[in-house]
Design a protein around this motif. Structure first.
Motif, PDB file in Angstrom:
ATOM      1  N   ARG A   1    -105.000   0.839 -47.009  1.00 45.07           N
ATOM      2  CA  ARG A   1    -106.285   1.529 -46.932  1.00 45.07           C
ATOM      3  C   ARG A   1    -106.928   1.289 -45.572  1.00 45.07           C
ATOM      4  NH1 ARG A   1    -110.436   0.268 -51.711  1.00 45.07           N
ATOM      5  NH2 ARG A   1    -110.475  -1.747 -50.630  1.00 45.07           N
ATOM      6  N   ASP A   2    -106.842   0.047 -45.089  1.00 44.29           N
ATOM      7  CA  ASP A   2    -107.382  -0.261 -43.765  1.00 44.29           C
ATOM      8  C   ASP A   2    -106.579   0.436 -42.669  1.00 44.29           C
ATOM      9  OD1 ASP A   2    -109.287  -1.821 -44.972  1.00 44.29           O
ATOM     10  OD2 ASP A   2    -108.316  -3.734 -44.484  1.00 44.29           O
ATOM     11  N   ALA A   3    -105.235   0.458 -42.829  1.00 45.56           N
ATOM     12  CA  ALA A   3    -104.391   1.116 -41.833  1.00 45.56           C
ATOM     13  C   ALA A   3    -104.699   2.608 -41.767  1.00 45.56           C
ATOM     14  CB  ALA A   3    -102.916   0.886 -42.161  1.00 45.56           C
ATOM     15  N   ALA A   4    -104.932   3.220 -42.924  1.00 50.97           N
ATOM     16  CA  ALA A   4    -105.288   4.644 -42.944  1.00 50.97           C
ATOM     17  C   ALA A   4    -106.608   4.870 -42.223  1.00 50.97           C
ATOM     18  CB  ALA A   4    -105.361   5.143 -44.380  1.00 50.97           C
ATOM     19  N   GLY A   5    -107.538   3.929 -42.375  1.00 55.60           N
ATOM     20  CA  GLY A   5    -108.811   4.037 -41.669  1.00 55.60           C
ATOM     21  C   GLY A   5    -108.650   3.952 -40.170  1.00 55.60           C
ATOM     22  N   ASP A   6    -107.566   3.296 -39.733  1.00 53.57           N
ATOM     23  CA  ASP A   6    -107.284   3.185 -38.297  1.00 53.57           C
ATOM     24  C   ASP A   6    -106.394   4.322 -37.787  1.00 53.57           C
ATOM     25  OD1 ASP A   6    -108.786   0.876 -38.079  1.00 53.57           O
ATOM     26  OD2 ASP A   6    -107.079  -0.451 -38.463  1.00 53.57           O
ATOM     27  N   GLY A   7    -106.066   5.261 -38.666  1.00 53.12           N
ATOM     28  CA  GLY A   7    -105.319   6.437 -38.222  1.00 53.12           C
ATOM     29  C   GLY A   7    -103.891   6.550 -38.712  1.00 53.12           C
ATOM     30  N   ALA A   8    -103.377   5.522 -39.424  1.00 56.15           N
ATOM     31  CA  ALA A   8    -102.013   5.618 -39.944  1.00 56.15           C
ATOM     32  C   ALA A   8    -101.937   6.684 -41.031  1.00 56.15           C
ATOM     33  CB  ALA A   8    -101.555   4.271 -40.497  1.00 56.15           C
ATOM     34  N   LYS A   9    -100.799   7.346 -41.102  1.00 57.47           N
ATOM     35  CA  LYS A   9    -100.608   8.404 -42.098  1.00 57.47           C
ATOM     36  C   LYS A   9     -99.424   8.153 -43.027  1.00 57.47           C
ATOM     37  CE  LYS A   9    -102.707  11.967 -39.193  1.00 57.47           C
ATOM     38  NZ  LYS A   9    -103.977  11.858 -39.947  1.00 57.47           N
ATOM     39  N   HIS A  10     -98.537   7.231 -42.631  1.00 57.59           N
ATOM     40  CA  HIS A  10     -97.339   6.963 -43.426  1.00 57.59           C
ATOM     41  C   HIS A  10     -97.096   5.454 -43.489  1.00 57.59           C
ATOM     42  CE1 HIS A  10     -96.330  11.247 -43.271  1.00 57.59           C
ATOM     43  NE2 HIS A  10     -96.663  11.193 -41.997  1.00 57.59           N
ATOM     44  N   ALA A  11     -96.376   5.040 -44.523  1.00 51.81           N
ATOM     45  CA  ALA A  11     -96.029   3.625 -44.675  1.00 51.81           C
ATOM     46  C   ALA A  11     -94.615   3.515 -45.214  1.00 51.81           C
ATOM     47  CB  ALA A  11     -96.996   2.929 -45.614  1.00 51.81           C
ATOM     48  N   CYS A  12     -93.987   2.384 -44.927  1.00 44.57           N
ATOM     49  CA  CYS A  12     -92.680   2.083 -45.496  1.00 44.57           C
ATOM     50  C   CYS A  12     -92.611   0.595 -45.805  1.00 44.57           C
ATOM     51  CB  CYS A  12     -91.547   2.494 -44.552  1.00 44.57           C
ATOM     52  SG  CYS A  12     -91.603   1.741 -42.909  1.00 44.57           S
ATOM     53  N   LEU A  13     -91.680   0.243 -46.660  1.00 36.97           N
ATOM     54  CA  LEU A  13     -91.421  -1.154 -46.998  1.00 36.97           C
ATOM     55  C   LEU A  13     -90.035  -1.228 -47.608  1.00 36.97           C
ATOM     56  CD1 LEU A  13     -91.740  -1.184 -50.325  1.00 36.97           C
ATOM     57  CD2 LEU A  13     -94.160  -1.391 -49.786  1.00 36.97           C
ATOM     58  N   ALA A  14     -89.497  -2.436 -47.671  1.00 36.39           N
ATOM     59  CA  ALA A  14     -88.187  -2.643 -48.287  1.00 36.39           C
ATOM     60  C   ALA A  14     -88.357  -3.514 -49.519  1.00 36.39           C
ATOM     61  CB  ALA A  14     -87.222  -3.300 -47.301  1.00 36.39           C
ATOM     62  N   VAL A  15     -87.707  -3.130 -50.596  1.00 39.02           N
ATOM     63  CA  VAL A  15     -87.782  -3.892 -51.842  1.00 39.02           C
ATOM     64  C   VAL A  15     -86.367  -4.157 -52.327  1.00 39.02           C
ATOM     65  CG1 VAL A  15     -88.015  -1.777 -53.199  1.00 39.02           C
ATOM     66  CG2 VAL A  15     -88.767  -3.947 -54.175  1.00 39.02           C
ATOM     67  N   SER A  16     -86.143  -5.360 -52.817  1.00 38.76           N
ATOM     68  CA  SER A  16     -84.815  -5.752 -53.279  1.00 38.76           C
ATOM     69  C   SER A  16     -84.311  -4.827 -54.381  1.00 38.76           C
ATOM     70  CB  SER A  16     -84.844  -7.192 -53.795  1.00 38.76           C
ATOM     71  OG  SER A  16     -83.606  -7.529 -54.420  1.00 38.76           O
ATOM     72  N   LYS A  17     -83.044  -4.484 -54.298  1.00 35.93           N
ATOM     73  CA  LYS A  17     -82.422  -3.664 -55.330  1.00 35.93           C
ATOM     74  C   LYS A  17     -82.468  -4.352 -56.694  1.00 35.93           C
ATOM     75  CE  LYS A  17     -80.361   0.097 -53.549  1.00 35.93           C
ATOM     76  NZ  LYS A  17     -80.476   1.442 -54.142  1.00 35.93           N
ATOM     77  N   GLU A  18     -82.532  -5.694 -56.680  1.00 34.00           N
ATOM     78  CA  GLU A  18     -82.497  -6.452 -57.932  1.00 34.00           C
ATOM     79  C   GLU A  18     -83.878  -6.731 -58.493  1.00 34.00           C
ATOM     80  OE1 GLU A  18     -80.311  -9.959 -57.016  1.00 34.00           O
ATOM     81  OE2 GLU A  18     -78.383  -8.910 -56.776  1.00 34.00           O
ATOM     82  N   ASP A  19     -84.919  -6.380 -57.755  1.00 39.07           N
ATOM     83  CA  ASP A  19     -86.280  -6.721 -58.171  1.00 39.07           C
ATOM     84  C   ASP A  19     -86.944  -5.500 -58.801  1.00 39.07           C
ATOM     85  OD1 ASP A  19     -88.838  -7.683 -58.498  1.00 39.07           O
ATOM     86  OD2 ASP A  19     -88.932  -8.635 -56.522  1.00 39.07           O
ATOM     87  N   ALA A  20     -86.660  -5.301 -60.080  1.00 38.26           N
ATOM     88  CA  ALA A  20     -87.189  -4.135 -60.781  1.00 38.26           C
ATOM     89  C   ALA A  20     -88.711  -4.183 -60.873  1.00 38.26           C
ATOM     90  CB  ALA A  20     -86.583  -4.045 -62.182  1.00 38.26           C
ATOM     91  N   MET A  21     -89.277  -5.386 -61.001  1.00 34.06           N
ATOM     92  CA  MET A  21     -90.728  -5.504 -61.104  1.00 34.06           C
ATOM     93  C   MET A  21     -91.399  -5.037 -59.811  1.00 34.06           C
ATOM     94  SD  MET A  21     -93.137  -8.819 -61.916  1.00 34.06           S
ATOM     95  CE  MET A  21     -92.516  -8.937 -63.603  1.00 34.06           C
ATOM     96  N   ALA A  22     -90.879  -5.488 -58.658  1.00 28.32           N
ATOM     97  CA  ALA A  22     -91.453  -5.067 -57.379  1.00 28.32           C
ATOM     98  C   ALA A  22     -91.309  -3.562 -57.188  1.00 28.32           C
ATOM     99  CB  ALA A  22     -90.793  -5.820 -56.228  1.00 28.32           C
ATOM    100  N   GLN A  23     -90.197  -3.014 -57.620  1.00 29.60           N
ATOM    101  CA  GLN A  23     -90.016  -1.569 -57.510  1.00 29.60           C
ATOM    102  C   GLN A  23     -91.089  -0.825 -58.302  1.00 29.60           C
ATOM    103  OE1 GLN A  23     -85.904  -0.507 -58.447  1.00 29.60           O
ATOM    104  NE2 GLN A  23     -85.211  -2.391 -57.467  1.00 29.60           N
ATOM    105  N   ARG A  24     -91.405  -1.336 -59.488  1.00 28.31           N
ATOM    106  CA  ARG A  24     -92.450  -0.702 -60.299  1.00 28.31           C
ATOM    107  C   ARG A  24     -93.817  -0.848 -59.642  1.00 28.31           C
ATOM    108  NH1 ARG A  24     -89.349  -3.051 -64.541  1.00 28.31           N
ATOM    109  NH2 ARG A  24     -90.785  -4.828 -64.667  1.00 28.31           N
ATOM    110  N   VAL A  25     -94.059  -2.015 -59.040  1.00 32.02           N
ATOM    111  CA  VAL A  25     -95.333  -2.252 -58.359  1.00 32.02           C
ATOM    112  C   VAL A  25     -95.555  -1.214 -57.265  1.00 32.02           C
ATOM    113  CG1 VAL A  25     -96.482  -3.833 -56.745  1.00 32.02           C
ATOM    114  CG2 VAL A  25     -95.548  -4.712 -58.888  1.00 32.02           C
ATOM    115  N   TYR A  26     -94.542  -1.000 -56.448  1.00 27.46           N
ATOM    116  CA  TYR A  26     -94.704  -0.097 -55.316  1.00 27.46           C
ATOM    117  C   TYR A  26     -94.653   1.371 -55.746  1.00 27.46           C
ATOM    118  CZ  TYR A  26     -94.101  -4.427 -52.777  1.00 27.46           C
ATOM    119  OH  TYR A  26     -94.261  -5.710 -52.317  1.00 27.46           O
ATOM    120  N   THR A  27     -93.880   1.668 -56.765  1.00 26.41           N
ATOM    121  CA  THR A  27     -93.875   3.033 -57.290  1.00 26.41           C
ATOM    122  C   THR A  27     -95.253   3.416 -57.801  1.00 26.41           C
ATOM    123  OG1 THR A  27     -91.521   2.902 -57.871  1.00 26.41           O
ATOM    124  CG2 THR A  27     -92.839   4.576 -58.998  1.00 26.41           C
TER     125      THR A  27
END
Length: 290
Positions: free
Chosen positions: A246-272
């Motif tokens: 949210r802060d990055a968008a306020g500074d002009g960012a329009k896109h984001a990326c991150l890497a999540v472990s293939k084995e971490d189903a919980m983290a995948q749900r968090v980011y989804t």
């Protein structure tokens, strides 16, 4: 058929190299950012690296690998990987300690003599997920104010340094030691000085940490997200990531990326739940020193 030559890339190849990387949807932001911010010669400064690639006779670059100032080799090698790694091994001034790239490319590279007989410290298979920040879903605890997000302050830097050392042990298998703890403190300090780290807070006490670990143009990469085990399952990681974005968008960012472990189903749900969607597979292989 156009002739293809394998060679060390120099500054006069920068434009063609940028065009090639931009054409590949499975190119990580880190690779493009190192090209944008560093020199194409490794003098040990941040972002600098040795770049090797294949060039057609019309000047088009078709495949590359680079070994950077920190010993990390990054791949974008849809073809000619053996020839490229042969030349990179001869041209680069430092030892390779980590290799990363699209998963299929890393798997091919692990068979090359440059690393084939190296002892593997760990392998991290992940999915790079992307998000248009206009589609960011703000978690209810953050939206309501029950959870806040702000930079760590004062003695909290020591706490989040401990968390970052624990993150490196949990995610990458780096055992805790005086050296690893020092590196964690130095990393947290550098992120803090760049105003790129944040903590989720409850009653103004930190409960989770995350950071913007890279940026280029209008895109940011989120990493080092860590919540202590006893505080997990309460959407704190979701909140710290959403707050940073949210802060990055306020500074002009329009896109984001991150890497999540293939084995971490919980983290995948968090980011989804925040709106992230899988874009491509990514693997990091780390090696013990020779």
């Amino acid at each position: 058929m156009a002739e293809v030559t394998v060679r060390v890339l120099r500054e006069d190849h920068r434009g063609a190299l940028a065009a090639f990387l931009d054409s590949r949807p499975d190119t990580h932001l880190f690779l493009r950012a190192n090209l944008a911010h560093g020199r194409m010669e490794d003098d040990g400064k941040r972002h600098d690296g040795t770049w090797v690639g294949t060039i057609r006779d019309d000047g088009t670059i078709t495949s590359i690998a680079a070994l950077f100032w920190n010993g990390v080799c990054m791949l974008q090698t849809p073809a000619h990987i053996d020839e490229i790694l042969d030349m990179l091994a001869a041209a680069a001034p430092r030892e390779l300690i980590e290799m990363s790239g699209p998963t299929a490319q890393v798997e091919r590279a692990l068979l090359h003599g440059l690393v084939r007989d190296r002892s593997l410290k760990g392998r991290h298979d992940s999915s790079v997920m992307t998000l248009a920040l206009a589609q960011l879903g703000v978690p209810q605890p953050l939206d309501s104010g029950a959870v806040g997000v702000r930079p760590p302050m004062g003695e909290e830097l020591g706490l989040v340094s401990e968390w970052h050392a624990a993150f490196n042990e949990e995610v990458f298998g780096d055992p805790r030691s005086a050296e690893s703890d020092l590196k964690a403190r130095q990393w947290i300090r550098s992120i803090h000085d760049a105003r790129r780290g944040g903590v989720a807070t409850v009653d103004d006490k930190p409960v989770s940490y995350g950071a913007i670990t890279g940026s280029l143009d209008d895109t940011v990469n989120i990493g080092a997200v860590y919540t202590p085990p006893e505080l997990r399952g309460r959407r704190y990681a979701q909140c710290v990531v959403a707050g940073l974005l949210r802060d990055a968008a306020g500074d002009g960012a329009k896109h984001a990326c991150l890497a999540v472990s293939k084995e971490d189903a919980m983290a995948q749900r968090v980011y989804t739940a925040l709106g992230f969607r899988p874009a491509f597979d990514w693997t990091i292989a780390r090696f013990f020193p020779t």
